[in-house]
Write an enzyme that holds these catalytic residues in place. Structure first.
Site, PDB file in Angstrom:
ATOM      1  N   ASP A 115       0.829  -1.203   0.000  1.00 58.15           N
ATOM      2  CA  ASP A 115       0.000   0.000   0.000  1.00 58.15           C
ATOM      3  C   ASP A 115       0.864   1.254   0.000  1.00 58.15           C
ATOM      4  O   ASP A 115       0.620   2.203  -0.762  1.00 58.15           O
ATOM      5  CB  ASP A 115      -0.923  -0.029   1.226  1.00 58.15           C
ATOM      6  CG  ASP A 115      -1.796   1.210   1.310  1.00 58.15           C
ATOM      7  OD1 ASP A 115      -2.633   1.416   0.414  1.00 58.15           O
ATOM      8  OD2 ASP A 115      -1.636   1.987   2.268  1.00 58.15           O
ATOM      9  N   GLU A 117      -1.977  -5.488  -3.583  1.00 53.18           N
ATOM     10  CA  GLU A 117      -1.024  -4.707  -2.783  1.00 53.18           C
ATOM     11  C   GLU A 117       0.068  -5.614  -2.216  1.00 53.18           C
ATOM     12  O   GLU A 117       1.254  -5.249  -2.207  1.00 53.18           O
ATOM     13  CB  GLU A 117      -1.753  -4.005  -1.640  1.00 53.18           C
ATOM     14  CG  GLU A 117      -2.654  -2.865  -2.088  1.00 53.18           C
ATOM     15  CD  GLU A 117      -3.450  -2.259  -0.957  1.00 53.18           C
ATOM     16  OE1 GLU A 117      -3.615  -1.045  -0.949  1.00 53.18           O
ATOM     17  OE2 GLU A 117      -3.920  -3.023  -0.069  1.00 53.18           O
TER      18      GLU A 117
END
Length: 223
Positions: free
Chosen positions: A43, A115
């Site tokens: 992320d 992610e």
């Protein structure tokens, strides 16, 4: 599970297959390490890469516009879209119950896994390799990137159209809500002159309203 096909689609071959397996393991699988830590790392890496990409691509855009564009690209729905392009859901390790609950198609699970995969690539090969993979994907999925294409406000467009056609504005109604407070989903409808034009689910009222407005816009524009 045949992970070589995923690596071919991704365009990157992992040196350590255990790291890739961890990135593809949902916590429901109850096997070894799951992907939440890699998701956390990915992320942050993706936020930096997309932010830098937009900063460079739009040298004259103010901070507010750049922030809106980044928010439209760095989110669950956007990452799930990239994950689907890679057919990532096919390779996930998930529990039987999650499998039966369409887990391989859930935006939240796909986004988190995407992610995590990017976090894993970063750990193995560094920022430049991740940047190359991400930007190739972005250019494929988003051939035209600007504020209008990324963040089109369907609610405003619908309001302008209904004022022009009917001399009134749409009304949005919450029909129902589901799930715990931290993971609620809303069912909304949009009505124009007391006639229902669309219903839609969303993770927030705003998201559901935007989807309703989009459907209603398309209906009115076809008339």
């Amino acid at each position: 599970m045949e992970l070589k096909l995923f690596e071919q689609t991704l365009g990157y071959r992992f040196k350590g297959k255990n790291l890739l397996k961890e990135a593809l393991t949902h916590k429901s699988a109850k096997r070894g390490n799951h992907n939440e830590r890699l998701e956390f790392l990915g992320d942050a890496v993706l936020d930096l890469i997309i932010g830098e990409f937009l900063y460079t691509k739009f040298p004259h855009s103010p901070e507010g516009e750049l922030s809106k564009m980044r928010a439209s690209m760095v989110n669950e729905k956007s990452f799930a879209k990239l994950a689907r392009h890679l057919n990532l859901g096919k390779y996930l390790y998930i529990s039987t119950s999650e499998e039966q609950n369409n887990g391989r198609e859930k935006d939240s699970i796909l986004s988190n896994a995407f992610e995590a995969v990017m976090g894993a690539v970063y750990l193995e090969s560094g920022l430049e390799i991740v940047r190359k993979l991400v930007l190739e994907l972005v250019e494929t999925i988003y051939p035209k990137i600007d504020l209008k294409s990324l963040f089109y406000d369907h609610k405003t467009a619908l309001q302008e159209l209904t004022q022009s056609l009917f001399g009134t504005i749409p009304e949005y109604i919450v029909l129902d809500s589901f799930g715990p407070d931290h993971n609620k989903e809303f069912l909304m409808s949009v009505q124009i002159q007391n006639k229902e034009y669309a219903k839609a689910f969303g993770k927030s009222k705003k998201e559901a309203q935007q989807i309703c407005a989009k459907i209603a816009l398309e209906m009115l524009q076809q008339k």
